[in-house]
Design an enzyme around this catalytic site. Sequence first.
Site, PDB file in Angstrom:
ATOM      1  N   ASP A  70       0.821  -1.211   0.000  1.00 45.30           N
ATOM      2  CA  ASP A  70       0.000   0.000   0.000  1.00 45.30           C
ATOM      3  C   ASP A  70       0.856   1.263   0.000  1.00 45.30           C
ATOM      4  OD1 ASP A  70      -2.141  -1.688   0.199  1.00 45.30           O
ATOM      5  OD2 ASP A  70      -2.952  -0.831   2.038  1.00 45.30           O
ATOM      6  N   ASP A  71       0.261   2.347  -0.475  1.00 43.94           N
ATOM      7  CA  ASP A  71       0.723   3.724  -0.291  1.00 43.94           C
ATOM      8  C   ASP A  71       1.815   4.181  -1.244  1.00 43.94           C
ATOM      9  OD1 ASP A  71      -1.071   3.616   1.756  1.00 43.94           O
ATOM     10  OD2 ASP A  71       0.376   3.896   3.377  1.00 43.94           O
ATOM     11  N   HIS A 121      -5.849   3.095  -4.494  1.00 42.60           N
ATOM     12  CA  HIS A 121      -5.804   3.344  -3.043  1.00 42.60           C
ATOM     13  C   HIS A 121      -6.154   4.800  -2.726  1.00 42.60           C
ATOM     14  CE1 HIS A 121      -4.930   2.028   0.953  1.00 42.60           C
ATOM     15  NE2 HIS A 121      -3.820   2.723   1.114  1.00 42.60           N
ATOM     16  N   HIS A 125      -5.223   9.500   0.086  1.00 49.26           N
ATOM     17  CA  HIS A 125      -5.289   8.662   1.297  1.00 49.26           C
ATOM     18  C   HIS A 125      -6.072   9.360   2.414  1.00 49.26           C
ATOM     19  CE1 HIS A 125      -3.937   5.882   4.497  1.00 49.26           C
ATOM     20  NE2 HIS A 125      -3.568   5.083   3.512  1.00 49.26           N
ATOM     21  N   HIS A 217       3.637  -2.224   3.132  1.00 50.45           N
ATOM     22  CA  HIS A 217       3.624  -0.865   2.594  1.00 50.45           C
ATOM     23  C   HIS A 217       4.975  -0.595   1.940  1.00 50.45           C
ATOM     24  CE1 HIS A 217       0.544  -0.848   5.724  1.00 50.45           C
ATOM     25  NE2 HIS A 217      -0.011   0.166   5.103  1.00 50.45           N
TER      26      HIS A 217
END
Length: 253
Positions: A70-71, A121, A125, A217
């Site tokens: 993620d991210d 995603h 965020h 991540h």
Amino acid sequence: MSFVQEDMNSSRLMNSNKRFVFAVSAIVLVFNLSFSAFSDKISDYEFEKGESNLYVGNRSAKNCIAITFDDGPHPVYTRQILDILEKYDAKATFFMIGQNAEKYKDIVKDVHLKGHEIGNHTYTHPDLRKISASSFLDEIEKTKNLIEEITGESPKLFRPPGGYLNNDIVNILQNQQETAVLWSWRQDTRDWECPASEYIVASVIKNLKDGDIILFHDFNCKNSPTPEALEKILSELSQKGYNFVTVSELMSM
């Protein structure tokens, strides 16, 4: 699709010839407990029997797991991760934040060209509990269009920041032809807290089950432990005969 718990007895499994993609029903409570660090309430979504709007793993995928990040993308760690994945002939799924993807388009291209899956995603965020449905739609559309512009393919999977979902979010995702993906409840590495890589490795290996979706991540803390932990995990699990596939591949098994 039937929503089933992991401890469902084997006789019921044998009597049901349905493909076993375990999603969400009774395990929502487990998510609430396990992900309390992300939100006070992980989901306001009201699950109904027969739905297939959320994936957390697939027990039918023998000797297969899906590793997710993620991210990102991150200018340093994502490239390190790509090199490690290639070394072990592993495929992964990267849930990218739009504003990071826009900064590092060349890395997005590399992820795609190396055969990995790219998911949505959101763009910034945000805390999904605090934005409107229209703002959420803007977030995912902007990221979706950006990824399609860079790779030529539109993302089909979405991971909500913090794992938070509600009915408006899921309905929007359905209209956008995207499916929500969380992770197997034992497989949150919490690498964003920068624990020792040995801790991450031990946690993943100890709790691993066939068909798990593991959460990492690639855009997290300084001196990220993720690449080192990933290398050790892939090395050990490859020796045990595991295959590393994208989320879409995992769910199709």
